[in-house]
Design a protein around this motif. Structure first.
Motif, short mmCIF file in Angstrom:
data_model
loop_
_atom_site.label_atom_id
_atom_site.label_comp_id
_atom_site.label_asym_id
_atom_site.label_seq_id
_atom_site.Cartn_x
_atom_site.Cartn_y
_atom_site.Cartn_z
N PHE A 96 -14.45 -9.43 -4.38
CA PHE A 96 -13.23 -9.28 -3.76
C PHE A 96 -12.52 -7.92 -4.35
O PHE A 96 -12.11 -7.03 -3.74
CB PHE A 96 -12.32 -10.41 -4.02
N ALA A 97 -12.65 -7.88 -5.59
CA ALA A 97 -11.97 -6.65 -6.13
C ALA A 97 -12.78 -5.34 -5.84
O ALA A 97 -12.27 -4.55 -5.49
CB ALA A 97 -12.25 -6.93 -7.71
N ASN A 100 -11.79 -3.79 -2.37
CA ASN A 100 -10.67 -2.91 -2.41
C ASN A 100 -10.86 -1.67 -2.99
O ASN A 100 -10.31 -0.45 -2.74
CB ASN A 100 -9.46 -3.69 -3.22
N GLU A 101 -11.94 -1.88 -4.09
CA GLU A 101 -12.08 -0.37 -4.81
C GLU A 101 -12.85 0.59 -3.83
O GLU A 101 -12.42 1.77 -3.98
CB GLU A 101 -12.83 -0.87 -6.32
N LEU A 104 -10.16 2.07 -1.84
CA LEU A 104 -9.03 2.95 -2.50
C LEU A 104 -9.70 4.11 -3.05
O LEU A 104 -8.96 5.27 -3.30
CB LEU A 104 -8.38 2.01 -3.40
N GLU A 105 -10.96 4.06 -3.39
CA GLU A 105 -11.47 5.33 -4.04
C GLU A 105 -11.69 6.40 -3.18
O GLU A 105 -11.69 7.43 -3.58
CB GLU A 105 -12.59 5.15 -4.90
N GLY A 112 -5.34 4.01 2.40
CA GLY A 112 -4.21 2.86 1.82
C GLY A 112 -3.94 2.19 3.09
O GLY A 112 -3.88 1.00 2.94
N THR A 115 -6.89 -0.43 3.44
CA THR A 115 -6.74 -1.55 2.54
C THR A 115 -5.49 -2.40 2.70
O THR A 115 -5.86 -3.81 2.32
CB THR A 115 -6.52 -0.85 1.11
N ARG A 116 -4.60 -1.89 3.12
CA ARG A 116 -3.57 -2.98 3.45
C ARG A 116 -3.82 -3.91 4.48
O ARG A 116 -3.45 -5.09 4.40
CB ARG A 116 -2.18 -2.08 3.84
N THR A 119 -6.15 -6.49 3.10
CA THR A 119 -5.44 -7.30 1.99
C THR A 119 -4.82 -8.46 2.86
O THR A 119 -4.97 -9.75 2.55
CB THR A 119 -4.60 -6.47 1.11
N PHE B 96 -4.40 -13.00 -6.25
CA PHE B 96 -5.21 -11.88 -6.31
C PHE B 96 -4.73 -11.13 -4.89
O PHE B 96 -4.24 -9.77 -5.15
CB PHE B 96 -6.49 -12.15 -6.40
N ALA B 97 -4.85 -11.72 -3.84
CA ALA B 97 -4.60 -10.97 -2.57
C ALA B 97 -3.23 -10.52 -2.65
O ALA B 97 -2.98 -9.45 -2.21
CB ALA B 97 -5.02 -11.84 -1.32
N GLU B 101 -1.03 -6.80 -1.87
CA GLU B 101 -0.05 -6.58 -0.84
C GLU B 101 1.03 -6.18 -1.24
O GLU B 101 1.83 -5.44 -0.58
CB GLU B 101 -0.34 -8.13 -0.05
N LEU B 104 0.83 -2.50 -1.68
CA LEU B 104 0.41 -1.75 -0.56
C LEU B 104 1.47 -1.66 0.32
O LEU B 104 1.56 -0.81 1.20
CB LEU B 104 -0.80 -2.09 -0.08
N ARG B 116 -5.08 1.42 -6.78
CA ARG B 116 -6.61 1.74 -7.43
C ARG B 116 -6.62 1.24 -8.94
O ARG B 116 -7.58 0.76 -9.13
CB ARG B 116 -6.55 2.99 -6.95
N THR B 119 -6.70 -2.36 -9.06
CA THR B 119 -8.05 -3.13 -8.75
C THR B 119 -9.22 -2.60 -9.76
O THR B 119 -9.99 -3.50 -10.11
CB THR B 119 -8.50 -2.21 -7.54
N THR B 122 -8.83 -4.93 -12.49
CA THR B 122 -8.97 -6.47 -12.20
C THR B 122 -10.61 -6.52 -12.35
O THR B 122 -10.99 -7.65 -12.74
CB THR B 122 -8.73 -6.68 -10.93
N ARG B 123 -11.08 -5.63 -11.84
CA ARG B 123 -12.81 -5.69 -11.62
C ARG B 123 -13.09 -5.56 -13.33
O ARG B 123 -13.95 -6.55 -13.69
CB ARG B 123 -13.26 -4.55 -11.25
N ILE B 126 -12.90 -9.10 -14.68
CA ILE B 126 -13.55 -10.12 -14.18
C ILE B 126 -14.80 -9.70 -14.98
O ILE B 126 -15.62 -10.64 -15.24
CB ILE B 126 -13.88 -9.92 -12.57
#
Lengths: 314, 314
Positions: A96-97, A100-101, A104-105, A112, A115-116, A119, B96-97, B101, B104, B116, B119, B122-123, B126
């Motif tokens: 999940f993380a 998004n990464e 976003l990268e 953006g 990603t929204r 999400t 997390f979601a 949100e 964003l 970013r 995220t 967060t990674r 984890i």
């Protein structure tokens, strides 16, 4: 965690040896690449979106299989069965993380926006799973509640898959929303077929246990449609499921006991109604496509994908 | 899911009645508001960042408590104990979601940069939890490995909390990175104190079980430092923990058996080393602050927060 993820994707077996296991149908990434092309961009533009939606899908599979106690997926033992519940939770979180990464990268405004959308789709997917679980403990669920749940659980992410490539390719919100409408109804058709396979699917094709949805007391479409239909088979089914809900013995049911329930669902019309629902949603999805100007070749592939979704056996 | 989240945050009790339970220390949101001020913005600019980091923190608590089998948090039964494992997984996923949100939906380039950073943090968080779990099953873990794990598990999100408000307020990457350096070392100081509380903390203050880290065979800093120290207490501790690792009886240990292990860790110098490590990291954190030009009032509050982290009893 790579070992666990590689096992889940079928790249290695439970002993860590290289393997070419079934990694899933890849419907969502295929849609994401077509999505970029639908907006006039090169398919490569959709790649990060394809990766992201497939990661979110697999995050949800890892967690759902654990929550649902599912022991088989893609012809193999599920991750929690092989590597334990903690690894299924952790690796799901990591995917999940990472989803998004990956988006976003890129660092652009389009990324953006993508990603929204992802999400929001993921939050709906989680809502849908919450509804699905809560319905297992309720005696009655309406067809409308079931469709709402399936729209969240399956429709939202498929909708996102069909818009994410276009958004990355610079499509405006109206185009993206129209593509999402196709994806949402495609998702409902997909889930209706999944519900049929969850009861009458061939385990050799699906890679899941026989009667898998009945084992979990899922209030899937064939079940709720059968219960709503009325008549002797519907009533007998209602009595049986009400007794099952109070009992803890479902895990030890024989094949015959599941077959009895499946036959009653079919007799009450739940199977036929769900088949028709898949075709109805398929039609609405195809109609939505006419709202977007896109290359005919891309449109033909989106139609072919919708056709595949309703005839598939796995 | 709101019921489960509200219980976790202490807003309702297990029966659903309004409650004013302990919702945590809110260190991360406090840092996010100060972070905005450090970049010359109003504290309100940091609010979405404060919400997001606190949501990610609580997502990790919900999942970690389940993975670790922790039964008590904030003086209450943990979510999986009260509402079951599936709800702990689901509501964690939802928080997390929601964290993403919340950021964003702002829709700015700064919000994209902030998401970013969140995220990536967060990674790492984890990753850190994965390392933590894997170390429980290893006989030897070096002090360096433990510090790396704690940097991921605790340092990364605290670092993000200290940069996220500044990024939302338009700070450049150099300023954000320097603030993250303060936050990272603050996180290591925080975790060193957590490790002390995990063995010698007063359950009345911490809201956790006695000897909670020893019950879980955590290779926390006091343990790895004691094992690395050498000498008779260190060796005796090594023998005991090696035997524990092969046994399944740790769950039924008496208070005396845990007390014996704690005394050996202290005798081998693990407690004192960890206290000193907390002070070392505190010093490095404070020094990093000098790299950012900020209002003196804000600097004083960041220093006060670092001071609180090392003297806290809960």
């Amino acid at each position: 965690m790579d070992t666990v993820a590689a096992y889940h994707f079928g790249w290695i077996d439970a002993q860590g040896r290289p393997s070419d296991g079934d990694g899933g149908k890849a419907v969502r990434p295929a849609l994401a690449l077509l999505s970029a092309e639908a907006a006039g961009a090169a398919p490569e533009v959709g790649v990060p979106g394809a990766v992201a939606v497939e990661l979110v899908h697999n995050f949800s599979l890892l967690h759902d299989d654990l929550m649902d106690g599912d022991e088989q997926r893609r012809h193999r033992d599920t991750v929690w069965k092989v590597h334990g519940p903690a690894q299924a939770i952790l690796v799901g979180d990591a995917l999940f993380a990472l989803a998004n990464e990956v988006l976003l990268e890129i660092g652009t405004v389009e990324a953006g926006r993508a990603t929204r959308r992802l999400t929001t789709a993921t939050r709906k997917l989680i809502d849908g799973q919450a509804q699905d679980i809560s319905y297992e403990h309720r005696e009655r669920v309406t067809v409308e509640e079931c469709l709402e749940m399936e729209g969240n659980k399956t429709g939202a992410l498929l909708a996102c898959a069909v818009s994410i490539g276009a958004v990355l390719g610079g499509a405006d919100d109206r185009t993206a929303d129209t593509l999402e409408s196709y994806g949402y109804h495609l998702g409902l058709a997909f889930q209706a077929v999944d519900d049929l396979l969850g009861i009458w699917g061939d385990p050799v094709a699906t890679g899941k246990q026989t009667w898998s949805d009945l084992r979990q007391r899922k209030k899937s479409l064939p079940v709720v449609a059968a219960l709503a239909a009325g008549g002797p088979a519907s009533e007998r089914l209602g009595e049986l499921l009400a007794a099952d809900a109070k009992s803890n013995d479902v895990d030890s049911f024989s094949e015959e006991e599941f077959a009895t329930r499946a036959a009653l669902i079919e007799e009450a019309g739940g199977r036929e109604w769900t088949s028709q629902e898949a075709r109805r949603q398929h039609t609405v999805a195809i109609e939505a496509l006419s709202g977007v100007d896109m290359p005919e070749r891309v449109r033909a592939q989106l139609v072919a994908l919708a056709d595949f979704v309703v005839v598939r056996k796995r």
